[in-house]
Design a protein around this motif. Structure first.
Motif, PDB file in Angstrom:
ATOM      1  N   ASP A   1       0.830  -1.207   0.000  1.00 51.25           N
ATOM      2  CA  ASP A   1       0.000   0.000   0.000  1.00 51.25           C
ATOM      3  C   ASP A   1       0.866   1.259   0.000  1.00 51.25           C
ATOM      4  O   ASP A   1       0.595   2.216  -0.733  1.00 51.25           O
ATOM      5  CB  ASP A   1      -0.925  -0.017   1.218  1.00 51.25           C
TER       6      ASP A   1
ATOM      7  N   GLU B   1       2.356   1.692  -3.471  1.00 51.13           N
ATOM      8  CA  GLU B   1       1.374   2.155  -4.469  1.00 51.13           C
ATOM      9  C   GLU B   1       1.016   3.618  -4.277  1.00 51.13           C
ATOM     10  O   GLU B   1       0.642   4.305  -5.237  1.00 51.13           O
ATOM     11  CB  GLU B   1       0.126   1.278  -4.378  1.00 51.13           C
ATOM     12  N   LYS B   2       1.131   4.119  -3.043  1.00 54.55           N
ATOM     13  CA  LYS B   2       0.835   5.522  -2.755  1.00 54.55           C
ATOM     14  C   LYS B   2       2.076   6.412  -2.900  1.00 54.55           C
ATOM     15  O   LYS B   2       2.039   7.599  -2.582  1.00 54.55           O
ATOM     16  CB  LYS B   2       0.276   5.656  -1.347  1.00 54.55           C
TER      17      LYS B   2
ATOM     18  N   LYS C   1       4.732   6.490  -1.189  1.00 59.18           N
ATOM     19  CA  LYS C   1       5.298   6.958   0.079  1.00 59.18           C
ATOM     20  C   LYS C   1       6.656   6.317   0.353  1.00 59.18           C
ATOM     21  O   LYS C   1       7.435   6.824   1.160  1.00 59.18           O
ATOM     22  CB  LYS C   1       4.327   6.669   1.222  1.00 59.18           C
TER      23      LYS C   1
END
Length: 228
Positions: A206, A209-210, A212
């Motif tokens: 996650d 995918e963001k 970060k």
């Protein structure tokens, strides 16, 4: 984890020179108090007392500290295990600083400013930085002082014959420096992350995918070389 409301707080380590203790951070901004490696004994009692029944927490710890977390295990939702090669008595910080003429120490950072980083000492006269891995040829005194106070010879007795696993396999993710020749030229710092659960794998995915974090899978053989 805080941004996504997956946890209500994080058990972090902060310094009140020369002691280190834990407290609960409830915002991302409060996590900045933890931005430093710690190679000294830590008082876990303070942070554990701040935990509230019914809430969920993330923690960071090394293998031998896991026992101290056992009575609040039901509150821990996410556990980051740090790779550990040993810790030192808090007096080593003062002894190291005095070797360079520093007195009235206010703060001692084991690792700052990139990788492999610098030891940063704050006194009433200012801040002073020393390489963590100085050259014997270019800086013989710095290297000698570093090895004299922070080496296997000065480990805490419990660390000399450590009975815990280096990679803390009972956590959700093991994290530490990517000590490997092919990463030796990196100065910013890369982290080796060994995921242990599907939950952690999803958290890492996650974040990637963001945008970060930047991450990639390495081979089993390469990871073993880092661990060795």
């Amino acid at each position: 984890l805080l941004d996504s409301n997956l946890v209500d707080g994080v058990l972090i380590v902060v310094q009140e020179y020369p002691k280190f203790y834990t407290k609960i951070a409830r915002t991302v901004e409060e996590l900045s108090d933890m931005e430093n490696s710690v190679y000294a004994p830590i008082n876990f009692g303070k942070g554990i007392k701040e935990m509230i029944e019914g809430e969920r927490y993330a923690v960071t710890a090394i293998g031998c500290q896991n026992k101290m977390l056992s009575r609040v295990e039901h509150l821990i939702h996410f556990k980051i295990g740090l790779l550990c090669r040993g810790t030192y008595h808090e007096s080593t910080m003062e002894a190291y600083a005095k070797s360079f003429g520093h007195k009235n120490i206010k703060h001692f950072d084991f690792r700052r400013n990139g990788w492999p980083g610098e030891i940063v000492i704050a006194s009433d006269k200012g801040k002073y930085s020393y390489e963590r891995r100085p050259s014997f040829i270019k800086s013989p005194k710095k290297r000698s002082v570093k090895e004299a106070y922070f080496s296997k010879a000065t480990y805490l007795p419990k660390c000399i014959d450590c009975k815990y696993e280096f990679s803390f396999p009972s956590c959700d993710v093991s994290m530490g420096d990517a000590w490997h020749k092919k990463y030796a030229s990196d100065t910013e710092g890369l982290t080796l992350a060994i995921t242990r659960t599907d939950f952690d794998e999803n958290v890492i995915t996650d974040l990637k995918e963001k945008d970060k974090i930047t991450c990639w899978e390495d081979t089993y053989e390469e990871t073993n070389k880092v661990m060795d």
